[in-house]
Design an enzyme around this catalytic site. Structure first.
Site, PDB file in Angstrom:
ATOM      1  CB  ALA A  70      -0.678  -0.219   1.110  1.00  0.00           C
ATOM      2  CG  ASP A  71       2.701   4.585  -1.955  1.00  0.00           C
ATOM      3  OD1 ASP A  71       3.284   5.403  -0.607  1.00  0.00           O
ATOM      4  OD2 ASP A  71       3.026   5.902  -2.489  1.00  0.00           O
ATOM      5  CB  THR A  72      -1.533   5.903   2.739  1.00  0.00           C
ATOM      6  OG1 THR A  72      -1.795   4.648   3.139  1.00  0.00           O
ATOM      7  CG2 THR A  72      -2.594   6.968   3.424  1.00  0.00           C
TER       8      THR A  72
END
Length: 197
Positions: free
Chosen positions: A69-71
């Site tokens: 994931a990348d937030t």
């Protein structure tokens, strides 16, 4: 039971995944370098980064399901990543102070056994309460805003800064559990499986 691999060193993502499937996963942080791609929409950029992280970790495994994931926080067309020094955290918090913004996560689940890769994005709207400069500085001094997208932790002391959240709360922490559960189901993995208890 399928082997689950989390492609992240984030303690928050580890804890969220633990809530979903227990301790039955490996942690293998990615060394993927996020290239600047200014022509992409933020959601697309975050998905690309999550794909890059998953594929980087995939080089080290022949079997299993990789989750990456990348937030980031989006405010007024600007992407606010993770501040790495207090002054930057203070600057970010002053921008978000008393305003609505969006937390967006690019999520990739890569099944090495079936060669299926599913990537999606999740958005959560957040309203930050109004704070005076001293409150902002006091929060920054806790050290919590450093290394957090948008300079706040919805699950920590930063919770008192959040007036309202619309959407997946867990996305605001860094891993959209509802969407992750649905993607795992598409790959034939149920979080309700007894092996995950």
């Amino acid at each position: 039971m399928r082997r689950i691999i989390l492609a992240s060193a984030s303690p928050r993502r580890k804890e969220l995944l633990r809530q979903l499937i227990g301790d039955n996963f490996l942690v293998s942080p990615s060394s993927y370098e996020e290239p600047p791609q200014p022509d992409l929409a933020p959601e697309e950029l975050l998905i690309r980064h999550s794909i890059g992280k998953a594929r980087d970790v995939a080089k080290h495994f022949s079997s299993g399901i990789i989750i990456s994931a990348d937030t980031s926080v989006l405010y007024n067309g600007e992407v606010l990543g993770k501040p790495n020094f207090p002054e930057k955290a203070e600057e970010m918090l002053k921008k978000l102070n008393g305003r609505k913004f969006r937390v967006v996560t690019g999520l990739t689940v890569l099944d090495l056994d079936s060669a299926q890769e599913i990537s999606e994005s999740e958005s959560t709207d957040v309203w930050m309460s109004e704070m005076d400069d001293e409150q902002i500085l006091a929060y920054v001094r806790t050290g919590e805003p450093l290394d957090k997208a948008g300079a706040f932790a919805a699950q920590g002391k930063g919770a008192v800064l959040i007036e309202r959240i619309e959407g997946d709360f867990f996305n605001a922490v860094g891993l959209p559990l509802f969407r992750l559960g649905k993607i795992l189901e598409k790959l034939g993995v149920s979080v309700f499986d007894e092996s995950f208890s």
